[in-house]
Scaffold this motif. Structure first.
Motif, PDB file in Angstrom:
ATOM      1  N   PRO A  27     -31.404 -44.226   7.047  1.00  0.00           N
ATOM      2  CA  PRO A  27     -32.564 -43.348   7.233  1.00  0.00           C
ATOM      3  C   PRO A  27     -32.806 -43.012   8.702  1.00  0.00           C
ATOM      4  O   PRO A  27     -32.408 -43.755   9.602  1.00  0.00           O
ATOM      5  CB  PRO A  27     -33.721 -44.169   6.660  1.00  0.00           C
ATOM      6  N   ALA A  28     -33.487 -41.878   8.936  1.00  0.00           N
ATOM      7  CA  ALA A  28     -33.862 -41.466  10.287  1.00  0.00           C
ATOM      8  C   ALA A  28     -35.147 -42.180  10.696  1.00  0.00           C
ATOM      9  O   ALA A  28     -36.074 -42.329   9.896  1.00  0.00           O
ATOM     10  CB  ALA A  28     -34.058 -39.959  10.334  1.00  0.00           C
TER      11      ALA A  28
ATOM     12  N   GLU B  60     -22.355 -44.820   5.953  1.00  0.00           N
ATOM     13  CA  GLU B  60     -23.637 -44.136   5.959  1.00  0.00           C
ATOM     14  C   GLU B  60     -24.386 -44.443   7.254  1.00  0.00           C
ATOM     15  O   GLU B  60     -24.244 -45.537   7.820  1.00  0.00           O
ATOM     16  CB  GLU B  60     -24.491 -44.577   4.763  1.00  0.00           C
ATOM     17  N   THR B  61     -25.168 -43.483   7.719  1.00  0.00           N
ATOM     18  CA  THR B  61     -25.947 -43.702   8.945  1.00  0.00           C
ATOM     19  C   THR B  61     -27.328 -44.270   8.651  1.00  0.00           C
ATOM     20  O   THR B  61     -27.989 -44.777   9.547  1.00  0.00           O
ATOM     21  CB  THR B  61     -26.109 -42.379   9.713  1.00  0.00           C
TER      22      THR B  61
ATOM     23  N   TRP C  73     -33.685 -41.528  15.757  1.00  0.00           N
ATOM     24  CA  TRP C  73     -32.451 -42.304  15.734  1.00  0.00           C
ATOM     25  C   TRP C  73     -32.185 -42.718  14.293  1.00  0.00           C
ATOM     26  O   TRP C  73     -33.111 -43.011  13.539  1.00  0.00           O
ATOM     27  CB  TRP C  73     -32.577 -43.581  16.573  1.00  0.00           C
ATOM     28  N   SER C  74     -30.915 -42.781  13.911  1.00  0.00           N
ATOM     29  CA  SER C  74     -30.578 -43.311  12.589  1.00  0.00           C
ATOM     30  C   SER C  74     -30.580 -44.841  12.653  1.00  0.00           C
ATOM     31  O   SER C  74     -30.501 -45.446  13.728  1.00  0.00           O
ATOM     32  CB  SER C  74     -29.201 -42.818  12.141  1.00  0.00           C
ATOM     33  N   GLU C  75     -30.657 -45.461  11.490  1.00  0.00           N
ATOM     34  CA  GLU C  75     -30.593 -46.932  11.449  1.00  0.00           C
ATOM     35  C   GLU C  75     -29.291 -47.422  12.074  1.00  0.00           C
ATOM     36  O   GLU C  75     -29.279 -48.411  12.821  1.00  0.00           O
ATOM     37  CB  GLU C  75     -30.698 -47.424  10.001  1.00  0.00           C
ATOM     38  N   GLN C  76     -28.190 -46.758  11.773  1.00  0.00           N
ATOM     39  CA  GLN C  76     -26.905 -47.164  12.334  1.00  0.00           C
ATOM     40  C   GLN C  76     -26.928 -47.105  13.858  1.00  0.00           C
ATOM     41  O   GLN C  76     -26.428 -48.008  14.536  1.00  0.00           O
ATOM     42  CB  GLN C  76     -25.790 -46.280  11.793  1.00  0.00           C
ATOM     43  N   GLU C  77     -27.531 -46.055  14.420  1.00  0.00           N
ATOM     44  CA  GLU C  77     -27.591 -45.924  15.881  1.00  0.00           C
ATOM     45  C   GLU C  77     -28.466 -47.018  16.499  1.00  0.00           C
ATOM     46  O   GLU C  77     -28.142 -47.558  17.563  1.00  0.00           O
ATOM     47  CB  GLU C  77     -28.111 -44.544  16.256  1.00  0.00           C
TER      48      GLU C  77
END
Length: 425
Positions: free
Chosen positions: A121-122, A118-119, A152-156
């Motif tokens: 939240p934005a 999962e990426t 940006w996503s949390e993952q990014e």
């Protein structure tokens, strides 16, 4: 009328006492409990493998700790900080540079959970996020370009912070997850205490501040915790180019993979020197030994290279198949009052693929009371613990302890009476 005869009376009395004595003494000695054997602990057997400690730098602070690997080959995060295989250098906390960003990631997961695949939240970047980028760029510190209003996503965000060591992204994550950097710092130090990292604390999210500091022992355990986090493991396994549609990011973590090393954080500040957080593996066929490490305060990268090469050489030499407990080894000797003897020996061998970095500590032995028993009877347990791990096995009699027989029982009333009294408390 019969007359009283003293002689006859005495004879009857003596006979009665004799009969009663035989009636009590016989069953007491022949059927009563036996005294327990005396147990004497024996010196533990010498380690089967030569002790081979890790080669760690004496400057700065450093440590390595063993990790568990599951059937898929993934590192399993320890539930509590594991004791180090070895530690060297200062026991006083030293500046930890960008290792602080690993703490930022782990603490952020508590507030904003993220699962693999999962990426998350934005996150819309604010004016403060853009200003952080400008400030770090002006200071010559690592920063990845952002603009106000970007999403940006949390993952990014995590990819930019962990792979690119982006200071502005560390602050962005702290503000987004906790409302402010100060609130993050409070939460981070509470988290460190909860995790048992008593000698590590932070005053910022980036590690640029000299007061964000830790010890090698704490930070090696932190490396294991990070490597066992599936989201962080996924990020570290992805190339920096995986950050889609973003500015180029240099992967600062990858370092000396040809030695079997996986970097988690690699950084330098004037106060901290070169700091490296990592995991490594030694593989022999289907056997794998994994460990986490922290090296803090190296003067330069040439020294780090030499120290890592020495560490991995010592790992190759020290990691082997180890018999922690060997079947038949005696740990206790039993001696009875009637002369029978037997030893409590290891019932089952316990082996492991590990690093014998120091001699095992004194074994822990738990024994049952022993009077008689056939060879092979379980009489207790033995547990050994050390840098190679913990192992337990039953202790069994190596020879039969027989009943002493009626002759010995009849001739030794005192120990039998004492045993009877002991059995009744």
């Amino acid at each position: 009328m019969s007359r009283f005869r003293p002689g006859r009376f005495i004879g009857v009395l003596v006979g009665t006492v004799a009969i009663l004595a035989v009636g009590v003494y016989g069953p007491l000695t022949l059927l009563g409990p036996l005294p327990s054997a005396t147990a004497t602990l024996l010196p533990p057997p010498a380690p089967a493998a030569i002790v081979s400690p890790p080669a760690l730098p004496t400057a700065g602070t450093s440590a390595v700790t063993a990790l568990r690997v599951d059937e898929s080959g993934s590192i399993v995060a320890p539930t509590i900080p594991a004791a180090p295989i070895a530690a060297a250098g200062s026991t006083t906390p030293l500046p930890l540079a960008a290792i602080a960003k690993v703490i930022t990631a782990l603490v952020a997961f508590d507030a904003k959970p993220l699962t693999v695949g999962e990426t998350g939240p934005a996150v819309t970047l604010t004016a403060a996020d853009y200003q952080s980028y400008l400030d770090y760029t002006a200071r010559g510190s690592r920063a990845v370009t952002v603009f106000q209003g970007e999403v940006w996503s949390e993952q990014e965000l995590l990819q930019a912070m962990l792979l690119g060591s982006s200071n502005n992204h560390a602050d962005t994550i702290a503000r987004w997850a906790f409302g402010s950097v100060d609130a993050y710092v409070e939460a981070a130090n509470a988290w460190l205490t909860k995790q048992g990292f008593d000698h590590t604390s932070v005053v910022d999210a980036t590690g640029l501040h000299d007061a964000s500091a830790g010890t090698g022992t704490d930070l090696a355990a932190l490396a294991g915790l990070a490597a066992g986090n599936p989201v962080i493991a996924e990020i570290l396994a992805s190339p920096a180019s995986a950050l889609a549609d973003r500015r180029g990011i240099d992967n600062t973590t990858a370092y000396l993979p040809e030695l079997g090393i996986t970097g988690i954080s690699r950084s330098y500040t004037d106060a901290a020197g070169v700091c490296f957080l990592f995991t490594a593996r030694i593989v022999d066929g289907d056997k794998t030994f994994a460990f986490a490490g922290a090296i803090v305060g190296e003067p330069d990268y040439n020294t780090l290279d030499a120290d890592l090469a020495a560490l991995m050489t010592s790992a190759t030499d020290g990691v082997t198949e180890l018999p922690l407990l060997k079947q038949g080894d005696a740990y206790v000797r039993f001696n009875t009052t009637w002369g029978a003897t037997s030893s409590g020996t290891v019932g089952y061998s316990r082996n492991t693929y590990a690093w014998q970095a120091s001699a095992p500590v004194k074994p822990s032995i738990d024994l049952d009371p022993v009077t008689t028993g056939r060879a092979g009877t379980v009489v207790g347990h033995v547990t050994v613990d050390g840098t190679a791990g913990e192992a337990s096995s039953t202790l069994k009699l190596d020879r039969t302890i027989p009943d002493p027989g009626p002759g010995w029982r009849l001739l030794h009333p005192v120990p039998l009476i004492n045993a009877l009294l002991d059995s009744r408390g």
